[in-house]
Design a protein around this motif. Structure first.
Motif, PDB file in Angstrom:
ATOM      1  N   MET A   2      29.960 -34.109  23.844  1.00 22.64           N
ATOM      2  CA  MET A   2      30.868 -32.987  24.079  1.00 22.64           C
ATOM      3  C   MET A   2      30.438 -31.777  23.262  1.00 22.64           C
ATOM      4  SD  MET A   2      34.593 -34.729  24.553  1.00 22.64           S
ATOM      5  CE  MET A   2      34.577 -36.016  23.373  1.00 22.64           C
ATOM      6  N   LEU A   3      29.987 -32.015  22.054  1.00 21.59           N
ATOM      7  CA  LEU A   3      29.511 -30.900  21.224  1.00 21.59           C
ATOM      8  C   LEU A   3      28.334 -30.218  21.920  1.00 21.59           C
ATOM      9  CD1 LEU A   3      29.730 -32.420  17.634  1.00 21.59           C
ATOM     10  CD2 LEU A   3      31.181 -30.667  18.644  1.00 21.59           C
ATOM     11  N   GLN A   8      27.764 -30.106  25.138  1.00 21.91           N
ATOM     12  CA  GLN A   8      28.291 -29.349  26.272  1.00 21.91           C
ATOM     13  C   GLN A   8      28.960 -28.058  25.814  1.00 21.91           C
ATOM     14  OE1 GLN A   8      27.889 -30.018  29.538  1.00 21.91           O
ATOM     15  NE2 GLN A   8      26.558 -31.695  28.853  1.00 21.91           N
ATOM     16  N   ILE A   9      29.714 -28.172  24.704  1.00 22.17           N
ATOM     17  CA  ILE A   9      30.405 -26.979  24.192  1.00 22.17           C
ATOM     18  C   ILE A   9      29.376 -25.907  23.841  1.00 22.17           C
ATOM     19  CG2 ILE A   9      31.877 -26.072  22.344  1.00 22.17           C
ATOM     20  CD1 ILE A   9      33.105 -28.912  22.186  1.00 22.17           C
ATOM     21  N   THR A  10      28.286 -26.343  23.194  1.00 20.87           N
ATOM     22  CA  THR A  10      27.252 -25.372  22.823  1.00 20.87           C
ATOM     23  C   THR A  10      26.676 -24.708  24.061  1.00 20.87           C
ATOM     24  OG1 THR A  10      26.697 -27.044  21.210  1.00 20.87           O
ATOM     25  CG2 THR A  10      25.332 -25.087  21.233  1.00 20.87           C
ATOM     26  N   LYS A  58      29.075 -22.136  25.204  1.00 15.69           N
ATOM     27  CA  LYS A  58      29.095 -21.034  24.262  1.00 15.69           C
ATOM     28  C   LYS A  58      27.856 -20.158  24.422  1.00 15.69           C
ATOM     29  CE  LYS A  58      28.120 -19.954  19.874  1.00 15.69           C
ATOM     30  NZ  LYS A  58      27.373 -20.390  18.738  1.00 15.69           N
ATOM     31  N   GLY A 117      22.206 -26.971  21.520  1.00 14.20           N
ATOM     32  CA  GLY A 117      23.237 -28.007  21.617  1.00 14.20           C
ATOM     33  C   GLY A 117      22.788 -29.324  21.036  1.00 14.20           C
ATOM     34  N   ALA A 121      37.674 -32.893  20.142  1.00 12.73           N
ATOM     35  CA  ALA A 121      36.427 -32.401  20.730  1.00 12.73           C
ATOM     36  C   ALA A 121      36.596 -32.191  22.237  1.00 12.73           C
ATOM     37  CB  ALA A 121      35.300 -33.382  20.454  1.00 12.73           C
ATOM     38  N   ALA A 122      37.279 -33.150  22.875  1.00 17.26           N
ATOM     39  CA  ALA A 122      37.483 -33.040  24.321  1.00 17.26           C
ATOM     40  C   ALA A 122      38.356 -31.831  24.646  1.00 17.26           C
ATOM     41  CB  ALA A 122      38.131 -34.321  24.847  1.00 17.26           C
ATOM     42  N   TRP A 147      36.214 -28.792  24.370  1.00 21.55           N
ATOM     43  CA  TRP A 147      35.282 -28.732  25.505  1.00 21.55           C
ATOM     44  C   TRP A 147      35.999 -28.239  26.751  1.00 21.55           C
ATOM     45  CZ3 TRP A 147      33.396 -33.539  28.622  1.00 21.55           C
ATOM     46  CH2 TRP A 147      32.437 -33.134  29.551  1.00 21.55           C
ATOM     47  N   LYS A 192      35.670 -24.887  28.874  1.00 20.34           N
ATOM     48  CA  LYS A 192      35.327 -25.012  30.273  1.00 20.34           C
ATOM     49  C   LYS A 192      36.373 -24.327  31.160  1.00 20.34           C
ATOM     50  CE  LYS A 192      33.397 -28.762  32.988  1.00 20.34           C
ATOM     51  NZ  LYS A 192      33.478 -30.214  33.186  1.00 20.34           N
TER      52      LYS A 192
END
Lengths: 431, 570
Positions: free
Chosen positions: A103-104, A106-108, A111, A135, A166-167, A170, A174
């Motif tokens: 998830m981190l 994906q977040i990156t 971002k 990421g 984290a979810a 994310w 999203k």
């Protein structure tokens, strides 16, 4: 080609993370040793207590009667079918840990997409600011953080709360309102304090909306979704354990800090020493203190919801009643999401040292106090204070760095001409 | 220029919002502050405590009924026969006169004389079986005889024999007998009840200092301490001795207190000091001064682990051969203590048992066993000590001196308290409990009144109220001559009053001066409040300046209309 390389790298990173955890789980003694450490498992996250709760639940005894179990009922329900198989339990822990890493990552990615649209900051010398970490680096930093590994091997249940946080971030990035709010609700349900993350997550959801009214509408809808999910989780818990006892046992224990088992936090020693008369008052003060930051921080840093969520997680992990290294692993995992501020940070060396110092000395002082008896509780508490100072300096320093960068972006330095010579102070900061 | 101003305004707005949001939480916290540090004080019933202290609510009275029975035998012989009603009236009148003479308005032991049935004058089975089972109701049987003489039998009966069979003499004898029987008790109870708080320390009469505090149960520990293994003590027949000698006492006392008994043997229990040797009699001796050091508290384990009842210890000490015989006397050549024992007030008793050093003189079969015969004198001593510790007063010692004719008090088997003694004990213990629990409650009330910081929780209030109710109940029972119930109620009152007094929530705030509060608040709240206040002040100042500037701007043509409106909106 490049894409292939990065996916190969990803496989390598995640594969190594799994292999490392599987290998460490091969030593049950290590797992139980870590599970017993007060720095890793607190009364509200201990796997031992969870097993006890599941055992009681399996045998038809109300699990919250004995005052031992402080974990949410749905966690009991989650472990109920698999508790008999250590392998499945371990695999679940590894899977959740990897999911957070993923998830981190994906977040990156999201971002970075946002970042690409932003106006670039021109640095001294006419250079453009370089993008932050990839990421994969963020995920690697999380997955190979010793705190994360220790927390995972020690099977602390803070992991599930971390995963929900984290979810939520994310999903917030999203733009998926219902899932984001549901995950904030799950995190709140598991460990209460993440409820304040509802603000940064709403900020993420509304970051692309310019219209004020629409923003308000979305915020109200999100709050509704959050409340709805939370009520649904409570109802589900009630169906599971058939009583409301869990409220007192789970949230009562968190709020009243009734279990004074030593931990890395600042509360236990304080409440042992406090005059009984003033205990409720300082309890209220300490709990308000945790929550007081949520609104002002979100107002001030509303342009940076990711950083706000990092900061709030760090505040929780520092000031909550039962902090553990699992909390540190979460906010240390979230910090690289704002990696572009690293170059403005001034005390990274000090903070690193404080963390290492307390990590090494905490077990030693604990040993001196509890086993050898040549130290006392002050020894261990002093290390808790050092750890707290480390966390607080990290928060202050990163906030400073973020504001510094913000300032840079709003008033870019003169890169040419006479004024450029006056930019010496920025040069120092930027190395 | 305009863009710069916009961003400045936005910055101002952000800052104001931040300060506002922090202050909002702080202000929200204020009621919580008030709520959580409030000193909760449940109201204690001060008025009724004060009233109780002066016995205004209920004056405890200890009614006693004495049924007078006159012998019929002589009535036929002499013309001047005393009649039962004359005697009864006479006795009542005499008692009233005596009270008036001694300036006593109301007798605490309200002895009520009632005309009973005439009887034949011979003590037979018919009479002895007609005993009163109600505590506080007694029968006096009066008959003529050669000498004036009273005999107080154990079963609430008194037989009075008078020399000259006329009304006055009979009245005199009855009054004197009842004075002898109840007089000292009346005095003690009067002292107890009338002692006000100032004299509490000295109110106890000499023999009451020995008496242990009343409890519904006691633990008796009989310990055998053997100085050395070479004195050949291995076993003692304590169990048999307890069954034989102690059982009647315990049975008789069961209406007042229950007992649990344990015994132990400890070897190598050395004394903490060396006794001196009297060369003339070849005896080792302890002087009375040395007795307080006799118990070697550091090495002898005397604490009971079994129960939480108050415990009484009875020690039998067998000295080691090198120090025996061990006796108690004031100095060399002085006469030695006959019982070779001593009593430790409110703690228990100690008896020294010297064994014959010559082994051949001991029982042939088991020379290492202390037999029942050996223990009998020790046990007699212990029983006497136990009576003292329990507060059972021996009527014969207090009464004999004051009367002009012999009064014989019959004793029951093995020092067990007689019904007379037991009734007296019930009354005195009730009075003691009443006084003690009231003293506890009134000190609690005084403490609470004097300590405004003290938290008084609801359960303290409840305990105090209930204790007062129990005291009232006990007092009612007393006036109805229900002594057993009265004792039970007074005990409940005592227990509740002490629970309230020693409650941990009260003790913690016993000493908490206001300066401590600064120490509690300052370290955290001064550092927090400084930036909070400073930022607030700075913001106010900034707003003022802005207003001023806006005014100036307006004065100078009001160029930036839009901005000012914007500011006002905030």
């Amino acid at each position: 080609m490049a894409k292939g390389l990065s996916s190969n790298n990803a496989v390598a990173v995640f594969g190594t993370a799994v292999a490392l955890r599987l290998a460490l789980f091969q030593f049950p003694a290590l797992a139980s040793l870590l599970g017993e450490r007060v720095e890793i498992s607190t009364p509200v996250t201990s796997f031992k207590r969870l097993s006890e709760g599941v055992f009681l639940f399996t045998n038809g005894v109300p699990p919250y009667d004995g005052g031992v179990v402080h974990q949410a009922p749905l966690l009991l329900g989650l472990f109920y079918p698999i508790i008999s198989s250590p392998l499945l339990v371990n695999l679940l822990y590894i899977l959740i840990d990897l999911a957070i890493g993923y998830m981190l990552l994906q977040i990156t990615a999201i971002k970075d997409k946002d970042y690409a649209k932003e106006k670039k900051i021109t640095q001294y010398g006419g250079k453009e600011e370089e993008p932050g970490m990839s990421g994969l680096s963020v995920a690697t930093l999380y997955l190979f953080n010793p705190y994360t590994i220790a927390s995972c091997i020690g099977r602390s249940t803070i992991l599930y709360s971390n995963a929900a946080v984290a979810a939520a971030i994310w999903m917030g990035m999203k733009g998926n309102k219902s899932l984001a709010m549901f995950n904030v609700a799950v995190a709140t349900y598991l460990s209460l304090y993440p409820s304040m993350l509802i603000i940064p997550v709403i900020l993420m959801l509304t970051r692309k909306i310019d219209d004020n009214d629409l923003t308000k509408k979305v915020a109200i809808r999100c709050t509704g979704l959050f409340a709805g999910s939370l009520v649904a989780l409570f109802a589900l818990s009630f169906v599971l354990v058939n009583s409301w006892d869990f409220f007192g046992s789970v949230y009562g224990t968190i709020l009243t800090v009734s279990d004074l088992t030593p931990n890395l936090g600042l509360c236990w020693y304080f409440f042992i020493e406090m005059f009984d008369q003033f205990r409720p008052f300082f309890l209220v003060v300490f709990q308000i203190h945790v929550f007081i930051f949520a609104v002002p921080v979100s107002i001030k840093l509303r342009k940076y919801p990711l950083f706000v969520s990092f900061l709030l997680c760090a505040i929780m992990g520092t000031f909550k009643g039962y902090p553990s290294v699992g909390d540190a692993s979460l906010y240390l995992g979230l910090l690289p999401l704002s990696s572009e501020i690293f170059k403005y940070m001034r005390y990274s060396f000090l903070v690193t040292n404080l963390f290492m110092y307390s990590t090494l000395l905490a077990p030693i002082f604990w040993y001196l106090w509890v086993y050898v008896g040549s130290g006392n509780a002050n020894f261990f508490y002093a290390i808790g204070l050092v750890y707290g100072i480390g966390e607080i300096i990290l928060m202050i320093d990163s906030t400073f760095a973020l504001l510094r960068r913000d300032f840079e972006s709003q008033s870019p330095p003169e890169t040419t001409g006479q004024d450029a010579a006056l930019g010496w102070d920025r040069e120092v900061v930027q190395k | 220029m305009s863009a710069d101003r916009d961003s400045m305004a936005a910055n101002d707005k952000t800052r104001r919002m931040v300060i506002l949001s922090v202050w909002a939480v702080v202000l929200l916290g204020l009621p919580l502050w008030w709520k959580t540090t409030r000193v909760y004080r449940a109201e204690l019933p001060y008025d009724s405590i004060d009233q109780w202290n002066q016995w205004k609510t209920c004056q405890p009275k200890f009614p006693i009924r004495v049924n007078l029975h006159l012998s019929e035998t002589k009535q036929k012989q002499s013309g001047n026969n005393p009649t039962l009603s004359d005697v009864t009236q006479g006795v009542i009148r005499r008692v009233q006169e005596w009270n008036k003479a001694h300036d006593i308005k109301e007798s605490l032991l309200a002895v009520e004389f009632i005309a009973g049935k005439p009887w034949t004058g011979s003590i037979n089975k018919d009479i002895t079986e007609r005993t009163s089972t109600v505590p506080g109701t007694y029968d006096f049987y009066i008959s003529p005889s050669n000498v004036t003489h009273a005999s107080i039998r154990s079963q609430r009966q008194g037989f009075i024999q008078v020399q000259s069979w006329n009304t006055d003499h009979i009245i005199d004898t009855i009054v004197e007998t009842s004075g002898a029987v109840f007089g000292s008790e009346e005095r003690i109870i009067r002292q107890l009840l009338n002692a006000n708080e100032d004299t509490q320390g000295v109110r106890k009469v000499q023999d009451q200092l020995k008496t242990v505090k009343y409890a519904p149960g006691y633990q008796l520990t009989f310990s055998l301490f053997s100085g050395d293994a070479s004195n050949g003590v291995r076993e003692w027949k304590m169990q048999e001795v307890i069954h034989a000698y102690l059982a009647p006492f315990i049975k008789a006392m069961s209406t007042v207190s229950k007992f649990t008994i344990e015994s132990q043997i400890q070897h190598y229990a050395s004394l903490a000091f060396t006794p001196q040797l009297d060369y003339s009699s070849q005896e080792y001796y302890l002087t009375p001064d040395a007795l307080p050091n006799f118990i070697n508290a550091a090495e002898w384990s005397l604490a009971s682990t079994v129960s939480s009842l108050p415990s009484l210890n009875f020690l039998t000490y067998v000295p080691k051969p090198s120090e025996s015989p061990l006796v108690i006397k004031t100095g060399p050549g002085a006469p030695k203590s006959a019982t070779n024992s001593f009593l430790i007030p409110r703690w228990g008793g100690v008896a020294i048992l010297n064994r014959d050093t010559d082994r051949t003189k001991r029982a042939k079969e088991h020379p290492e066993v202390i037999t029942v015969q050996d223990l009998e004198p020790v046990m007699r001593v212990f029983l006497t000590q136990l009576r003292d510790l329990m507060g059972v007063t021996d009527l014969s010692t207090t009464a004999q001196s004051s009367s002009s004719f012999p009064i014989v008090f019959h004793k029951s088997l093995n020092e067990a308290p007689t019904t007379w003694e037991l009734d007296s004990l019930l009354r005195r213990r009730s009075a003691e409990n009443l006084v003690d629990s009231l003293a506890t409650i009134s000190s609690l009330a005084r403490l609470v009144r004097d300590t405004p910081n003290m938290v008084v929780l609801d359960h303290i209030q409840r305990d105090v109220t209930e204790a007062l109710r129990d005291i009232g109940r006990s007092c009612q029972h007393l006036s109805h001559q229900e002594y057993v119930e009265a004792l039970a109620a007074s005990r409940d009152g005592l227990v509740k009053s002490e629970t309230a007094f020693f409650d941990p929530t009260m003790v913690s705030m016993l000493y908490f001066p206001d300066e401590h509060k600064y120490a509690i608040y300052m370290p955290l709240f001064v550092p927090i409040s400084v930036p909070l206040l400073m930022s607030l002040l700075r913001e106010v100042k900034r707003l003022k300046e802005k207003k001023k500037r806006a005014q100036e701007d307006k004065d100078s043509q009001g160029r930036d209309d839009h901005d000012i409106k914007h500011d006002k909106q905030e």
